[in-house]
Write an enzyme that holds these catalytic residues in place. Structure first.
Site, PDB file in Angstrom:
ATOM      1  N   LYS A  50      -4.554   0.148  11.460  1.00 25.53           N
ATOM      2  CA  LYS A  50      -6.030  -0.311  11.546  1.00 25.53           C
ATOM      3  C   LYS A  50      -5.902  -1.322  12.906  1.00 25.53           C
ATOM      4  O   LYS A  50      -6.731  -1.260  13.741  1.00 25.53           O
ATOM      5  CB  LYS A  50      -6.593  -0.965  10.243  1.00 25.53           C
ATOM      6  CG  LYS A  50      -8.145  -1.555  10.354  1.00 25.53           C
ATOM      7  CD  LYS A  50      -8.245  -1.873   8.911  1.00 25.53           C
ATOM      8  CE  LYS A  50      -9.724  -2.185   8.910  1.00 25.53           C
ATOM      9  NZ  LYS A  50     -10.041  -2.829   7.412  1.00 25.53           N
ATOM     10  N   GLU A  81       5.981  -3.115  11.244  1.00 23.30           N
ATOM     11  CA  GLU A  81       6.882  -1.876  10.829  1.00 23.30           C
ATOM     12  C   GLU A  81       6.519  -0.541  11.388  1.00 23.30           C
ATOM     13  O   GLU A  81       7.070   0.210  11.867  1.00 23.30           O
ATOM     14  CB  GLU A  81       6.811  -1.800   9.252  1.00 23.30           C
ATOM     15  CG  GLU A  81       7.289  -2.855   8.419  1.00 23.30           C
ATOM     16  CD  GLU A  81       6.406  -3.958   8.060  1.00 23.30           C
ATOM     17  OE1 GLU A  81       6.893  -4.670   6.937  1.00 23.30           O
ATOM     18  OE2 GLU A  81       5.308  -3.866   8.620  1.00 23.30           O
ATOM     19  N   GLY A  88      -7.084  -1.060   3.571  1.00 27.49           N
ATOM     20  CA  GLY A  88      -6.086  -0.088   3.549  1.00 27.49           C
ATOM     21  C   GLY A  88      -5.725   0.822   2.576  1.00 27.49           C
ATOM     22  O   GLY A  88      -5.621   1.853   2.634  1.00 27.49           O
ATOM     23  N   ARG A  89      -5.918  -0.083   1.459  1.00 27.04           N
ATOM     24  CA  ARG A  89      -5.638   0.721   0.341  1.00 27.04           C
ATOM     25  C   ARG A  89      -6.809   1.820  -0.341  1.00 27.04           C
ATOM     26  O   ARG A  89      -6.426   2.357  -1.396  1.00 27.04           O
ATOM     27  CB  ARG A  89      -5.103  -0.276  -0.884  1.00 27.04           C
ATOM     28  CG  ARG A  89      -6.225  -1.305  -1.126  1.00 27.04           C
ATOM     29  CD  ARG A  89      -5.554  -2.376  -2.051  1.00 27.04           C
ATOM     30  NE  ARG A  89      -6.231  -3.421  -2.186  1.00 27.04           N
ATOM     31  CZ  ARG A  89      -6.600  -4.524  -1.348  1.00 27.04           C
ATOM     32  NH1 ARG A  89      -5.977  -4.598  -0.276  1.00 27.04           N
ATOM     33  NH2 ARG A  89      -7.331  -5.742  -1.498  1.00 27.04           N
ATOM     34  N   GLU A  94      -2.503  -5.257  -5.299  1.00 29.07           N
ATOM     35  CA  GLU A  94      -2.884  -5.916  -4.216  1.00 29.07           C
ATOM     36  C   GLU A  94      -4.395  -6.305  -4.388  1.00 29.07           C
ATOM     37  O   GLU A  94      -4.869  -7.256  -3.562  1.00 29.07           O
ATOM     38  CB  GLU A  94      -2.852  -5.035  -2.849  1.00 29.07           C
ATOM     39  CG  GLU A  94      -2.825  -5.697  -1.574  1.00 29.07           C
ATOM     40  CD  GLU A  94      -2.366  -4.834  -0.609  1.00 29.07           C
ATOM     41  OE1 GLU A  94      -1.132  -4.711  -0.300  1.00 29.07           O
ATOM     42  OE2 GLU A  94      -3.187  -4.325   0.278  1.00 29.07           O
ATOM     43  N   HIS A 100      13.704   9.441 -21.249  1.00 31.86           N
ATOM     44  CA  HIS A 100      14.892   9.130 -21.329  1.00 31.86           C
ATOM     45  C   HIS A 100      15.379   8.114 -20.875  1.00 31.86           C
ATOM     46  O   HIS A 100      16.672   8.002 -20.415  1.00 31.86           O
ATOM     47  CB  HIS A 100      15.808  10.515 -20.861  1.00 31.86           C
ATOM     48  CG  HIS A 100      15.598  11.868 -21.553  1.00 31.86           C
ATOM     49  ND1 HIS A 100      16.056  12.193 -22.691  1.00 31.86           N
ATOM     50  CD2 HIS A 100      14.386  12.664 -21.378  1.00 31.86           C
ATOM     51  CE1 HIS A 100      15.613  13.424 -23.386  1.00 31.86           C
ATOM     52  NE2 HIS A 100      14.594  13.704 -22.163  1.00 31.86           N
ATOM     53  N   LYS A 131       4.110 -11.813   6.283  1.00 33.52           N
ATOM     54  CA  LYS A 131       4.312 -11.379   7.620  1.00 33.52           C
ATOM     55  C   LYS A 131       4.500 -12.421   8.689  1.00 33.52           C
ATOM     56  O   LYS A 131       5.191 -12.426   9.518  1.00 33.52           O
ATOM     57  CB  LYS A 131       3.139 -10.475   8.023  1.00 33.52           C
ATOM     58  CG  LYS A 131       2.708  -9.391   7.361  1.00 33.52           C
ATOM     59  CD  LYS A 131       1.299  -8.811   7.793  1.00 33.52           C
ATOM     60  CE  LYS A 131       1.139  -7.589   6.926  1.00 33.52           C
ATOM     61  NZ  LYS A 131      -0.379  -7.016   7.401  1.00 33.52           N
TER      62      LYS A 131
END
Length: 554
Positions: A212, A218, A273-274, A359, A390, A518
């Site tokens: 965005k 990253e 974003g999410r 978040e 398991h 950040k």
């Protein structure tokens, strides 16, 4: 000021006070007894919507509890908050903007005017641009620098620019278009880039840089690595436009990187974003499954949007899930919630929900800045069944923690092998049944006696084999995993998260805690690389920096 800027203290509401008493009243409630006493319990505590069944009958719930939870939703002004969300009011108060991911799903012909501008035509213009781009690639008209058609798409993004698109692309693998493979690059760890690039051919690879702001560390580092790799493999600067496109609101930064302006799709600041997989951030999904399937994904989410807006609270899937979550976190002290999809293609659904929920609801103050006096947000964890049976299901069954769980399973498998899917479905149901039913100490003892064990052995072993039961769960059954059903499923959880934020009075659409890391990361990097003074960090951080620097010098 709108109500969401000055939220109510939920703990002071009448329904909250009554729920505290109801919690005491429910201390000895047993689900097995409730089922035995009410042959209609499943029918009364289940909902159907658009090919999806929600069974919430296996909960620490009676009619009084459900009624009080719905009263709490009403007293929290949930209905006006839902209207504010869909109308484009600034429900994200700290950033003073709306959260309009739902607008991305609205059909053409609708109208949504925000600040004097109708957003729906803008949204459908971008969908049309995506359609044109997808068709060019699928038809072999988009060519790489050596005139070969594109065969591999690499989405470079992190957080919401990665988790949602990856989830949907993997979940809808049976709908993938032939000839196009989709990959995701998120982590700054060089090992991930190395492993991925070894499997690619630069001549036929298209990179999508999804950011965005076009400033996420990253994503930028990986995009720069991809650019260098492309050039080292024989690509030219002049042909970069054939191999790089971007989804961003920062056109200038994307162009400066080297991406042609006509290869940049927009994303708006009112899309978090999410919540962004429905936007052009979902381009890798569209390239993977085709634009018609992508639009079916949107249609499924829009169907859930309409259900959320119009269904009475007691018949409203997102509201029911949200209020049950509040019941357990705030009145039963549950600190986590397990998401257990019984479908291989949904193996990353839990990861997407971790960001979506944690978040959004990982907040300690209300929208007005006042501190919360009750828990908000749960730790979301889990994974694909039957694998978890398991492993960590042991804690669900016999641990001391109360962990509510959501089981998610399709009726129809895309890949039927003998009776595998029947066993998968049976395991899903039996796990939720076992959580509810448990095994009493007397039952465990009798089973051991039936095996002929002496009484001293029975007394020794029975406590270890007893299972408390009465552990709550929801079961979501989909007819099958397809674009429409998946869209509805994801939207269901989006709205669940929003409902909880309204009751708690928090902002589901900011994430300032993420930003702090950040900022500090930049400072630590400068110290690691000697570009800043080594003084000033706390002793622990400084010691770890020194360890890194000393080893690298060695």
């Amino acid at each position: 000021m709108p109500h969401y800027h000055n939220p109510l203290d939920a703990s002071q509401l009448p329904a909250w006070q009554q729920l505290q008493q109801q919690r005491l009243n429910m201390q000895d409630f047993r689900m097995t007894e409730a089922f035995a006493a009410d042959a209609q319990r499943f029918q009364r505590f289940s909902l159907n919507h658009d090919g999806m069944l929600l069974d919430f009958s296996k909960n620490l719930l009676d009619d009084t509890t459900l009624d009080l939870l719905m009263q709490l939703a009403e007293q929290s002004q949930l209905q006006p908050a839902i209207q504010a969300l869909f109308n484009g009011e600034p429900v994200n108060a700290s950033e003073q903007r709306p959260a309009l991911h739902t607008a991305l799903r609205r059909p053409i012909g609708d109208s949504l005017v925000v600040d004097g501008e109708d957003l729906i035509p803008l949204i459908h213009d971008v969908l049309n641009n995506m359609t044109e781009l997808v068709n060019r690639i699928h038809n072999g008209l988009w060519r790489g620098y050596s005139e070969k058609p594109i065969t591999d798409i690499v989405n470079i993004g992190i957080g919401g620019s990665f988790l949602g698109p990856q989830l949907v692309s993997e979940a809808l693998l049976p709908f993938a278009q032939q000839g196009v493979h989709c990959h995701f690059l998120a982590n700054i760890d060089g090992s991930e880039f190395h492993e991925l690039s070894n499997s690619l051919n630069a001549e036929t690879t298209l990179f999508i840089v999804s950011s965005k702001s076009f400033s996420t560390l990253e994503t930028l580092k990986n995009a720069q690595a991809a650019r260098s790799w492309y050039l080292a493999q024989g690509g030219s600067e002049a042909s970069i436009h054939r191999h790089f496109i971007a989804v961003s609101s920062n056109i200038e930064a994307a162009v400066e990187f080297g991406i042609a302006a006509e290869n940049i799709l927009p994303i708006w600041d009112w899309v978090g974003g999410r919540y962004s997989l429905w936007s052009a951030i979902g381009l890798p999904i569209a390239l993977y499954i085709g634009m018609s399937n992508f639009k079916e994904l949107l249609a499924g989410a829009w169907s859930m949007d309409q259900h959320f807006q119009n269904a009475p609270f007691a018949e409203n899937m997102p509201v029911i899930l949200a209020m049950l979550g509040i019941w357990y976190s705030d009145f039963w002290q549950a600190q986590s919630h397990a998401i257990l999809p019984y479908d291989h293609y949904l193996r990353n659904f839990t990861q997407h929900l971790q960001q979506l929920d944690m978040e959004s609801n990982g907040k300690h103050v209300r929208q007005d800045g006042s501190a919360l006096s009750y828990p908000s947000g749960s730790v979301i964890w889990g994974g694909v069944g039957c694998n978890g049976q398991h492993a960590y299901h042991q804690l669900l069954h016999q641990g001391t923690l109360l962990v509510p769980a959501d089981f998610i399973v399709p009726v129809v498998s895309h890949n039927q092998i003998a009776d595998h899917h029947q066993w998968l479905y049976a395991n899903c149901l039996s796990q939720s049944q076992a959580l509810m039913q448990g095994k009493s100490l007397e039952q465990a003892a009798q089973e051991l006696r039936d095996k002929g064990l002496p009484e001293d052995e029975v007394a020794r072993l029975a406590p270890h084999k007893a299972i408390p039961g009465n552990r709550p769960s929801n079961t979501l059954v989909l007819e099958r995993i397809c674009p429409r059903r998946l869209g509805a499923l994801i939207a269901l959880y989006e709205h669940k998260v929003f409902v909880q934020s309204v009751v708690w009075g928090t902002n589901a659409f900011d994430q300032w805690g993420v930003e702090l890391g950040k900022v500090l990361g930049e400072d630590v990097y400068q110290r690691l690389t000697g570009q800043a003074s080594l003084n000033g960090a706390d002793a622990s951080t400084q010691g770890l920096i020194n360890f890194f620097r000393n080893r690298h010098r060695g």
